[in-house]
Design an enzyme around this catalytic site. Structure first.
Site, PDB file in Angstrom:
ATOM      1  N   GLU A 110       0.827  -1.207   0.000  1.00 30.83           N
ATOM      2  CA  GLU A 110       0.000   0.000   0.000  1.00 30.83           C
ATOM      3  C   GLU A 110       0.864   1.261   0.000  1.00 30.83           C
ATOM      4  O   GLU A 110       0.557   2.242  -0.683  1.00 30.83           O
ATOM      5  CB  GLU A 110      -0.935   0.005   1.217  1.00 30.83           C
ATOM      6  CG  GLU A 110      -1.953  -1.120   1.240  1.00 30.83           C
ATOM      7  CD  GLU A 110      -3.051  -0.967   0.199  1.00 30.83           C
ATOM      8  OE1 GLU A 110      -3.052   0.033  -0.541  1.00 30.83           O
ATOM      9  OE2 GLU A 110      -3.920  -1.859   0.128  1.00 30.83           O
ATOM     10  N   ASP A 257      -4.535  -9.666  -8.630  1.00 31.18           N
ATOM     11  CA  ASP A 257      -4.921  -8.724  -9.685  1.00 31.18           C
ATOM     12  C   ASP A 257      -3.788  -7.895 -10.279  1.00 31.18           C
ATOM     13  O   ASP A 257      -3.472  -7.989 -11.468  1.00 31.18           O
ATOM     14  CB  ASP A 257      -6.037  -7.793  -9.183  1.00 31.18           C
ATOM     15  CG  ASP A 257      -5.737  -7.155  -7.827  1.00 31.18           C
ATOM     16  OD1 ASP A 257      -4.680  -7.439  -7.249  1.00 31.18           O
ATOM     17  OD2 ASP A 257      -6.575  -6.359  -7.353  1.00 31.18           O
ATOM     18  N   GLU A 351     -18.722  -5.948  -2.603  1.00 29.32           N
ATOM     19  CA  GLU A 351     -17.328  -6.378  -2.462  1.00 29.32           C
ATOM     20  C   GLU A 351     -17.143  -7.794  -3.004  1.00 29.32           C
ATOM     21  O   GLU A 351     -16.069  -8.136  -3.494  1.00 29.32           O
ATOM     22  CB  GLU A 351     -16.918  -6.290  -0.994  1.00 29.32           C
ATOM     23  CG  GLU A 351     -15.433  -6.371  -0.756  1.00 29.32           C
ATOM     24  CD  GLU A 351     -14.650  -5.131  -1.179  1.00 29.32           C
ATOM     25  OE1 GLU A 351     -13.610  -4.862  -0.571  1.00 29.32           O
ATOM     26  OE2 GLU A 351     -15.064  -4.429  -2.129  1.00 29.32           O
ATOM     27  N   GLU A 369     -12.382   0.473  -9.693  1.00 29.77           N
ATOM     28  CA  GLU A 369     -11.978  -0.413 -10.790  1.00 29.77           C
ATOM     29  C   GLU A 369     -13.015  -0.473 -11.914  1.00 29.77           C
ATOM     30  O   GLU A 369     -12.650  -0.573 -13.096  1.00 29.77           O
ATOM     31  CB  GLU A 369     -11.701  -1.821 -10.253  1.00 29.77           C
ATOM     32  CG  GLU A 369     -10.394  -1.969  -9.505  1.00 29.77           C
ATOM     33  CD  GLU A 369     -10.432  -1.420  -8.094  1.00 29.77           C
ATOM     34  OE1 GLU A 369      -9.357  -1.252  -7.478  1.00 29.77           O
ATOM     35  OE2 GLU A 369     -11.546  -1.140  -7.589  1.00 29.77           O
ATOM     36  N   THR A 455      -1.338   1.095 -10.802  1.00 31.70           N
ATOM     37  CA  THR A 455      -2.565   0.489 -10.288  1.00 31.70           C
ATOM     38  C   THR A 455      -3.336   1.457  -9.400  1.00 31.70           C
ATOM     39  O   THR A 455      -4.518   1.267  -9.156  1.00 31.70           O
ATOM     40  CB  THR A 455      -2.246  -0.809  -9.524  1.00 31.70           C
ATOM     41  OG1 THR A 455      -3.449  -1.560  -9.338  1.00 31.70           O
ATOM     42  CG2 THR A 455      -1.608  -0.523  -8.168  1.00 31.70           C
TER      43      THR A 455
END
Length: 801
Positions: A110, A257, A351, A369, A455
């Site tokens: 993160e 992902d 989710e 996304e 991302t």
């Protein structure tokens, strides 16, 4: 009349890109006013989230490092939205206020994508503006110096025998073992280790120090070497010391992902063909085993024909956008359409959701996304259908997530209840993609084609591909390039869509599947095909004959650890087309049977605060009662002002009945049965009741849904609705009552649109059906409604909860 309508169209709506900017301003300004220098805004309570001062949320809090996360994450968004003055002020704030040497443990993943990426994206924008000659003339690479400082603080995490990083690092002390609360972990997710290369390579290319890129490449090389060689898939979790797969399920969603995303984008940014080769090999396996258009289902890496689960998580919504970059448009259209229909069904992507598109996990933390894939598909096809999808995203954010102090994550998409959370990625990503979707080229301050999106949607210049670089650490690479694994494809809309009806023909079957409108006629059965197909109500999981019939229909049965079984159909594995149709019918019957069985479990209800200054923006998740009014059968719900009952327990006759009458009574849990409380407030003339948990600190965030049971007697005499709030949610209501004295709420099965909840006059059941077309109003009426709406928004921005 025609003149009136034309005037209305010309005057009334603002350009959609301006709406995006207004929404960004609402979120950003509330962060700066109420939260900065904290890492994130808590939009329901209008304050900053400071790690250690708020109750721990577990791994989610690893993104917070007391480094003003949201401001750093938002830097390049400010430039893209033409807010150059605000950007310059934000950069000065970061340079003067932000510390990176805090004694705090953070997520390497993160911190890399949000903070390091944010600093690099901000540096890229600052350099671009400075070269333009009008802004940032004082800038001397200060953000880049901060980025290198942060990169050096992350590097100790890569000191492992495999080269895979530890999942966490202490910003001040690095990885020194238990005394720094790091260095003891053994596992990390594939995405956590494989989503480093863009930021670290950019840092190396910007600074000329090769050490960062070398470490990121080493981690990518190791993951590639550990792929399952038969399926060419990777698992979700890996041991960072041994390289053994800890979780062997494989998909394109959470945990994996962005590893796939960074393989392709590393090729785009760095020009290294080896990344493209690896991506193409992985992609072929994804399309062979995981992609079942429009679904993307996890499988086992060693047995890729065996599904690992029957639900999908919302993070996979990025994948259609990646398929656009790959040039594979058709499956991107199909999966995006499925996601769009699920979004329209639940207002947001849950989710996680099941293969029959029901809610699996009900939260929605304002993830971007789906907007990302919508933008890339519009960019590739020019199809205005994707503008419609983007407008749906905008409208739902304003209708259901907007609150006076920003935008609040959805705690439950079924009820519309909120969570006191606005993640930094909402500002970093959502508004970038929505602005790009609706903006014209002249609205953009630079050409986005000169950059690659990380991302986290940070902008890194493609010119880095020509920057000098070298490796200071030996690489794990052993393979040579194989030209057969190259697939040089780009979207070509002229060839893809010779017929304008082509994309519509792809979408319609998916739309029918999601809204269950597809007809199911009895299939033609060839003579001599034997007995009728197996019916869901007759199925027995321990019957060998039934299991053989399932196999012939292409249906797999998965035994779960808790004793349940899950069913998944692969039509291509059926023995014939007729058997495949039997399998489809069997699965549909099974879903209907499951839905009937689950009706005994009541879904959550919603308590929506509709009075000033909330105006329906605050929604609390409530537990239902197994007696009293069934709110799911009421089109309007029950609306009224709240009053605290006396006694608060509600266990004896109500002494303030004159205040309770015609109101919704607030009660405290305990001392007697729920039905007894309901009878007492009903006798006092209440129109509803809300029971608040007496267990301090309880919250629907952490506790399972609570259903209030009866008292063992007949409860048909209870005719009012009774709902249950955990302590945290109940306290929000009590604090609002203390502050504003008159608080009106709506009790319903799910939150109502703000336009409905604000309406003070005609009840919904008295409104004439079908007379809802705004074109029947005059221009003056439309503009008056619009001004009233705008004033309400402005008032909400002034008030705090």
């Amino acid at each position: 009349m025609l003149h009136t309508l034309l005037t209305c169209v010309c005057v009334f709506p603002l350009p959609i890109r301006n709406q995006v900017v207004e929404m960004f301003d609402h979120a950003y300004q509330n962060y700066m006013d109420h939260a900065y220098p904290a890492d994130e805004l808590m939009p329901l309570t209008c304050r900053g989230r400071v790690r250690g001062l708020e109750p721990s949320r577990g791994d989610i809090d690893d993104a917070l490092g007391k480094f003003s996360l949201t401001l750093i994450d938002t830097l390049d968004t400010l430039v893209l939205l033409n807010k150059t003055t605000e950007f310059e002020a934000a950069v000065r704030r970061v340079l003067s206020d932000v510390r990176l040497d805090n004694d705090i443990v953070v997520s390497v993943f993160e911190t890399n994508i949000r903070v390091l990426g944010g600093l690099l994206g901000g540096h890229s924008m600052a350099v671009m503006l400075k070269e333009g000659g009008q802004h940032m003339q004082w800038y001397q690479d200060e953000l880049l110096h901060m980025a290198k400082d942060l990169g050096l603080r992350l590097l100790p995490a890569f000191n492992t025998s495999s080269g895979l990083p530890y999942p966490r690092v202490n910003l001040k002390h690095g990885v020194r073992g238990p005394e720094t609360r790091t260095g003891t972990e053994t596992d990390t997710c594939t995405a956590c280790a494989g989503t480093i290369i863009l930021e670290f390579a950019a840092l190396s290319r910007f600074t000329g120090d090769p050490v960062f890129e070398a470490h990121a490449r080493r981690a990518m090389d190791f993951l590639w070497e550990k792929r399952q060689r038969n399926s060419n898939l990777v698992g979700t979790t890996i041991n960072i010391h041994s390289g053994e797969w800890v979780r062997r399920d494989s998909g394109v969603g959470a945990g994996i992902d962005s590893y796939y995303e960074y393989l392709l984008k590393a090729y785009i940014l760095l020009g290294d063909d080896l990344f493209l080769q690896r991506f193409n090999i992985h992609y072929a396996s994804i399309m062979k085993y995981i992609s079942q258009p429009p679904l993307l289902l996890d499988v086992h890496i060693h047995k890729p024909l065996l599904p690992a689960r029957t639900w999908m998580d919302s993070l996979l919504a990025f994948f259609p956008g990646l398929q656009v970059l790959k040039g594979d448009i058709r499956p991107a259209i199909e999966t995006h359409e499925m996601l769009y229909q699920v979004t329209k069904k639940h207002n947001f992507l849950p989710e996680a959701f099941t293969t029959d598109f029901r809610v699996h996990w009900a939260q929605h933390p304002l993830r971007p996304e789906f907007a990302e894939s919508t933008y890339f598909l519009y960019k590739a096809t020019g199809d205005p259908y994707y503008l419609e999808a983007g407008r749906t995203i905008l409208d739902n954010l304003n209708r259901f997530a907007r609150v006076p102090c920003g935008f609040a994550a959805m705690k439950d998409v079924r009820t519309g209840s909120h969570e006191d959370r606005m993640d930094s990625f909402f500002l970093a990503e959502m508004f970038k993609y929505l602005f790009l979707l609706f903006a014209d080229s002249e609205d953009l301050p630079f050409d986005v084609e000169d950059y690659v999106f990380t991302t986290e949607a940070h902008l890194l210049p493609l010119s880095l591909s020509t920057a000098p670089h070298a490796s200071s650490i030996p690489s794990n690479r052993t393979e040579e390039l194989d030209d057969s694994n190259f697939d040089w494809t780009c979207p070509n809309t002229r060839l893809l869509f010779p017929d304008p009806a082509f994309p519509r023909n792809l979408r319609e079957p998916i739309r029918s599947a999601v809204d269950k409108s597809c007809p199911r006629p009895a299939p033609y059965r060839e003579p001599g095909m034997g007995r009728p197909p197996l019916r869901a109500q007759d199925f027995m999981a321990n019957n060998p004959e039934h299991l053989e019939l399932l196999r012939r229909m292409g249906v797999s049965l998965i035994h779960l650890k808790d004793g349940r079984v899950q069913l998944v159909q692969h039509a291509t594995q059926a023995v014939s087309a007729v058997a495949a149709e039997d399998g489809v019918r069997f699965m549909q019957e099974m879903m209907e049977l499951s839905s009937q069985q689950q009706k005994e479990q009541l879904p959550p209800r919603a308590i929506q605060i509709v009075s000033h200054p909330f105006f329906g923006r605050v929604v609390l998740t409530a537990g239902p009662a197994q007696f009293g009014t069934d709110l799911s059968k009421s089109s309007t719900g029950v609306r009224g002002f709240v009053t605290v009952a006396e006694p608060y327990s509600g266990c004896t006759e109500i002494t303030n009945a004159e205040y309770v009458q015609g109101h919704i009574a607030l009660l405290q849990r305990g001392q007697c049965m729920f039905a007894e409380k309901a009878r007492h407030v009903q006798k006092a003339g209440a129109i509803g009741g809300i029971v608040i948990d007496d267990n301090e600190g309880s919250s629907s965030d952490t506790a399972p849904l609570f259903q209030m049971a009866g008292d063992g007697r007949n409860t048909d005499d209870v005719t009012l609705p009774l709902l249950f709030l955990f302590h945290k949610e109940g306290n929000i209501l009590l604090e609002a009552l203390k502050e504003y004295r008159e608080v009106e709420v709506l009790l319903s099965d799910k939150a109502r649109d703000r336009g409905v909840t604000l309406c003070p006059h005609t009840p919904a059941e008295e409104e004439p059906e079908g007379d809802t077309d705004s074109s029947s109003q005059s221009v003056d009426e439309l503009l008056a409604d619009w001004r009233e709406d705008l004033e309400a928004f402005q008032q909400m921005e002034k008030d705090e909860l």
